[in-house]
Design a protein around this motif. Structure first.
Motif, PDB file in Angstrom:
ATOM      1  N   LEU A  71       7.664 -23.967  10.565  1.00  0.00           N
ATOM      2  CA  LEU A  71       7.615 -23.548   9.168  1.00  0.00           C
ATOM      3  C   LEU A  71       8.173 -24.672   8.304  1.00  0.00           C
ATOM      4  O   LEU A  71       9.347 -25.029   8.418  1.00  0.00           O
ATOM      5  CB  LEU A  71       8.426 -22.269   8.963  1.00  0.00           C
ATOM      6  N   LEU A  72       7.313 -25.245   7.472  1.00  0.00           N
ATOM      7  CA  LEU A  72       7.757 -26.278   6.542  1.00  0.00           C
ATOM      8  C   LEU A  72       8.227 -25.633   5.249  1.00  0.00           C
ATOM      9  O   LEU A  72       7.844 -24.510   4.929  1.00  0.00           O
ATOM     10  CB  LEU A  72       6.612 -27.255   6.246  1.00  0.00           C
ATOM     11  N   SER A  73       9.016 -26.382   4.502  1.00  0.00           N
ATOM     12  CA  SER A  73       9.467 -25.920   3.188  1.00  0.00           C
ATOM     13  C   SER A  73       8.800 -26.799   2.134  1.00  0.00           C
ATOM     14  O   SER A  73       8.237 -27.855   2.451  1.00  0.00           O
ATOM     15  CB  SER A  73      10.988 -26.034   3.088  1.00  0.00           C
ATOM     16  N   PRO A  74       8.874 -26.404   0.873  1.00  0.00           N
ATOM     17  CA  PRO A  74       8.301 -27.251  -0.173  1.00  0.00           C
ATOM     18  C   PRO A  74       8.829 -28.689  -0.135  1.00  0.00           C
ATOM     19  O   PRO A  74       8.072 -29.631  -0.396  1.00  0.00           O
ATOM     20  CB  PRO A  74       8.702 -26.536  -1.463  1.00  0.00           C
ATOM     21  N   ALA A  75      10.086 -28.866   0.234  1.00  0.00           N
ATOM     22  CA  ALA A  75      10.666 -30.211   0.298  1.00  0.00           C
ATOM     23  C   ALA A  75      10.039 -31.066   1.401  1.00  0.00           C
ATOM     24  O   ALA A  75      10.198 -32.282   1.402  1.00  0.00           O
ATOM     25  CB  ALA A  75      12.185 -30.121   0.505  1.00  0.00           C
ATOM     26  N   ASP A  76       9.311 -30.427   2.312  1.00  0.00           N
ATOM     27  CA  ASP A  76       8.650 -31.130   3.415  1.00  0.00           C
ATOM     28  C   ASP A  76       7.209 -31.519   3.090  1.00  0.00           C
ATOM     29  O   ASP A  76       6.473 -31.966   3.976  1.00  0.00           O
ATOM     30  CB  ASP A  76       8.632 -30.249   4.675  1.00  0.00           C
ATOM     31  N   GLN A  77       6.784 -31.361   1.844  1.00  0.00           N
ATOM     32  CA  GLN A  77       5.373 -31.566   1.509  1.00  0.00           C
ATOM     33  C   GLN A  77       4.842 -32.939   1.902  1.00  0.00           C
ATOM     34  O   GLN A  77       3.660 -33.074   2.219  1.00  0.00           O
ATOM     35  CB  GLN A  77       5.123 -31.294   0.033  1.00  0.00           C
ATOM     36  N   ASP A  78       5.685 -33.949   1.925  1.00  0.00           N
ATOM     37  CA  ASP A  78       5.219 -35.291   2.288  1.00  0.00           C
ATOM     38  C   ASP A  78       4.853 -35.408   3.767  1.00  0.00           C
ATOM     39  O   ASP A  78       4.248 -36.394   4.178  1.00  0.00           O
ATOM     40  CB  ASP A  78       6.252 -36.346   1.903  1.00  0.00           C
ATOM     41  N   GLN A  79       5.213 -34.401   4.570  1.00  0.00           N
ATOM     42  CA  GLN A  79       4.827 -34.380   5.985  1.00  0.00           C
ATOM     43  C   GLN A  79       3.398 -33.876   6.188  1.00  0.00           C
ATOM     44  O   GLN A  79       2.829 -34.030   7.266  1.00  0.00           O
ATOM     45  CB  GLN A  79       5.782 -33.492   6.783  1.00  0.00           C
ATOM     46  N   LEU A  80       2.811 -33.268   5.155  1.00  0.00           N
ATOM     47  CA  LEU A  80       1.495 -32.651   5.308  1.00  0.00           C
ATOM     48  C   LEU A  80       0.408 -33.615   5.790  1.00  0.00           C
ATOM     49  O   LEU A  80      -0.360 -33.255   6.690  1.00  0.00           O
ATOM     50  CB  LEU A  80       1.074 -31.967   4.007  1.00  0.00           C
ATOM     51  N   PRO A  81       0.284 -34.816   5.228  1.00  0.00           N
ATOM     52  CA  PRO A  81      -0.781 -35.700   5.716  1.00  0.00           C
ATOM     53  C   PRO A  81      -0.717 -35.983   7.217  1.00  0.00           C
ATOM     54  O   PRO A  81      -1.764 -36.152   7.854  1.00  0.00           O
ATOM     55  CB  PRO A  81      -0.599 -36.972   4.880  1.00  0.00           C
ATOM     56  N   ALA A  82       0.467 -36.000   7.796  1.00  0.00           N
ATOM     57  CA  ALA A  82       0.592 -36.197   9.245  1.00  0.00           C
ATOM     58  C   ALA A  82      -0.021 -35.035  10.028  1.00  0.00           C
ATOM     59  O   ALA A  82      -0.372 -35.179  11.195  1.00  0.00           O
ATOM     60  CB  ALA A  82       2.064 -36.372   9.635  1.00  0.00           C
ATOM     61  N   HIS A  83      -0.177 -33.882   9.363  1.00  0.00           N
ATOM     62  CA  HIS A  83      -0.818 -32.706   9.965  1.00  0.00           C
ATOM     63  C   HIS A  83      -2.283 -32.594   9.539  1.00  0.00           C
ATOM     64  O   HIS A  83      -2.928 -31.583   9.804  1.00  0.00           O
ATOM     65  CB  HIS A  83      -0.073 -31.431   9.571  1.00  0.00           C
TER      66      HIS A  83
END
Length: 177
Positions: free
Chosen positions: A61-73
């Protein structure tokens, strides 16, 4: 925080995009809380991040603060209308229609496999599809397949979190087909 929210009105929230993503999620527009924090779907209680995880897009579960991790997914986020408002109903139909053109430009530039518009009412207005329903759409945006998901806002009482997770999972399964 109330003062910070007022200062966030009309602020622009940068997209989270990269070339060749699997899915670009397209919100309606940033809320004031998201604009103030700089994080998409940032308001506590927004169910985007739990639905993303329940739908099988992220291993945790990601949080809004983790949004920069999205492209890796293989994921990204944009909005139909980039400016922040307190409520989506503050947007004009003309802004939403311009958002369809903006989204087309995003699809042409970044070439995601799928674009998922998060909010059927905004999609209907933006694209002139009065009878559109949740799920896959017949049209393409550039070369990207198009899907419409329910709005994950806590204000959307039609979809509780398990049903929202199921809608995201259906999109996830469609990517594999």
């Amino acid at each position: 925080m109330r003062h910070d929210l007022a200062a966030a009105r009309d602020k622009l929230l940068p997209d989270v995009l990269a070339p060749g993503l699997d899915v670009v999620f397209c919100g309606i527009n940033p809320g004031l809380y998201s604009a103030a924090t700089g994080h998409h779907f940032g308001r506590p209680g927004n169910r985007f991040w739990p639905a993303l995880h329940l739908g099988g897009f992220t291993p945790t579960l990601l949080s809004p603060a983790d949004q920069d991790q999205l492209p890796a997914h293989g994921l990204g986020i944009t909005n139909l209308v980039p400016r922040a408002t307190a409520r989506a109903d503050e947007l004009t139909d003309a802004e939403l229609r311009a958002g369809a053109k903006r989204l087309t430009a995003v699809a042409e530039r970044y070439r995601p496999t799928m674009i998922a518009v998060v909010g059927v009412t905004a999609y209907r207005t933006a694209f002139g599809r009065k009878k559109a329903a949740i799920g896959p759409q017949d049209e393409l945006i550039a070369d990207s397949r198009l899907w419409v998901l329910p709005n994950p806002s806590g204000l959307n009482a039609h979809y509780q979190l398990p049903a929202l997770g199921d809608a995201f999972a259906e999109l996830r399964a469609a990517l594999d087909r």
